[in-house]
Design a protein around this motif. Structure first.
Motif, PDB file in Angstrom:
ATOM      1  N   HIS A   1     -26.251  10.392  13.716  1.00 49.04           N
ATOM      2  CA  HIS A   1     -27.516  10.893  14.265  1.00 49.04           C
ATOM      3  C   HIS A   1     -28.658  10.626  13.277  1.00 49.04           C
ATOM      4  N   PHE A   2     -28.390  10.838  11.995  1.00 52.07           N
ATOM      5  CA  PHE A   2     -29.410  10.607  10.974  1.00 52.07           C
ATOM      6  C   PHE A   2     -29.853   9.148  10.982  1.00 52.07           C
ATOM      7  N   MET A   3     -28.898   8.235  11.043  1.00 48.56           N
ATOM      8  CA  MET A   3     -29.223   6.810  11.036  1.00 48.56           C
ATOM      9  C   MET A   3     -29.993   6.404  12.296  1.00 48.56           C
ATOM     10  N   LEU A   4     -29.796   7.137  13.370  1.00 47.88           N
ATOM     11  CA  LEU A   4     -30.532   6.904  14.614  1.00 47.88           C
ATOM     12  C   LEU A   4     -31.897   7.607  14.608  1.00 47.88           C
ATOM     13  N   LYS A   5     -32.209   8.239  13.481  1.00 42.02           N
ATOM     14  CA  LYS A   5     -33.450   9.012  13.319  1.00 42.02           C
ATOM     15  C   LYS A   5     -33.530  10.188  14.286  1.00 42.02           C
ATOM     16  N   GLU A   6     -32.387  10.677  14.676  1.00 39.03           N
ATOM     17  CA  GLU A   6     -32.283  11.877  15.510  1.00 39.03           C
ATOM     18  C   GLU A   6     -32.056  13.056  14.561  1.00 39.03           C
ATOM     19  N   TYR A   7     -33.104  13.385  13.838  1.00 40.02           N
ATOM     20  CA  TYR A   7     -32.988  14.327  12.733  1.00 40.02           C
ATOM     21  C   TYR A   7     -32.642  15.747  13.165  1.00 40.02           C
ATOM     22  N   VAL A   8     -33.141  16.178  14.312  1.00 34.98           N
ATOM     23  CA  VAL A   8     -32.817  17.528  14.781  1.00 34.98           C
ATOM     24  C   VAL A   8     -31.325  17.625  15.095  1.00 34.98           C
ATOM     25  N   SER A   9     -30.789  16.629  15.771  1.00 36.54           N
ATOM     26  CA  SER A   9     -29.353  16.615  16.076  1.00 36.54           C
ATOM     27  C   SER A   9     -28.531  16.520  14.795  1.00 36.54           C
ATOM     28  N   ALA A  10     -28.945  15.657  13.896  1.00 30.89           N
ATOM     29  CA  ALA A  10     -28.234  15.515  12.619  1.00 30.89           C
ATOM     30  C   ALA A  10     -28.238  16.837  11.863  1.00 30.89           C
TER      31      ALA A  10
END
Length: 136
Positions: free
Chosen positions: A62-71
């Protein structure tokens, strides 16, 4: 407690496939495999070490996808439910997620704690290391 050999083999199979996709930069596909691996882990999931590495892999994808809230949700779970505050990778990524979701001071605290445990090696990006350079 250890997982049954057959179940462990299935979990690691999905994890290895996920890792292959992750290394290739196919983070969405990696995420799918890591989630399959996590679903195979029996309840209570907090009893199994495999939960820690699969949750970290899901959060990292998720972090690598820039989905920071999910990460952040995954790394927060690792910090609170799995008590992984002594794991430098989890701690730094948690701090980075906090930072990226607007909790900058708290994020820096966790990044600094990870730095104190592991030094610069725990940082994948100079961006985050620079954020705490005045605190080092």
């Amino acid at each position: 407690m250890e997982l049954d050999d057959e179940l462990y083999a299935q979990i690691t199979k999905h994890s290895y496939i996920g890792e292959h996709y992750f290394v290739e930069g196919k983070f969405r596909k990696a995420l799918e495999e890591y989630k399959k691996a996590f679903e195979l882990i029996p309840e209570p999931k907090t009893d199994w070490d495999a939960s820690v590495w699969t949750l970290a892999a899901i959060g990292d994808s998720h972090f690598m996808l820039k989905e920071y809230v999910s990460a952040l949700e995954y790394f927060e779970k690792l910090m609170t439910e799995y008590m992984e505050e002594e794991n430098p990778f989890i701690r730094v990524r948690y701090g980075e997620c906090l930072y990226e979701t607007g909790k900058t001071d708290l994020g820096k605290e966790h990044m600094l704690a990870a730095f104190k445990m592991e030094g610069t090696e725990v940082f994948d990006s100079d961006k985050y290391l620079k954020l705490i350079s005045d605190l080092i």
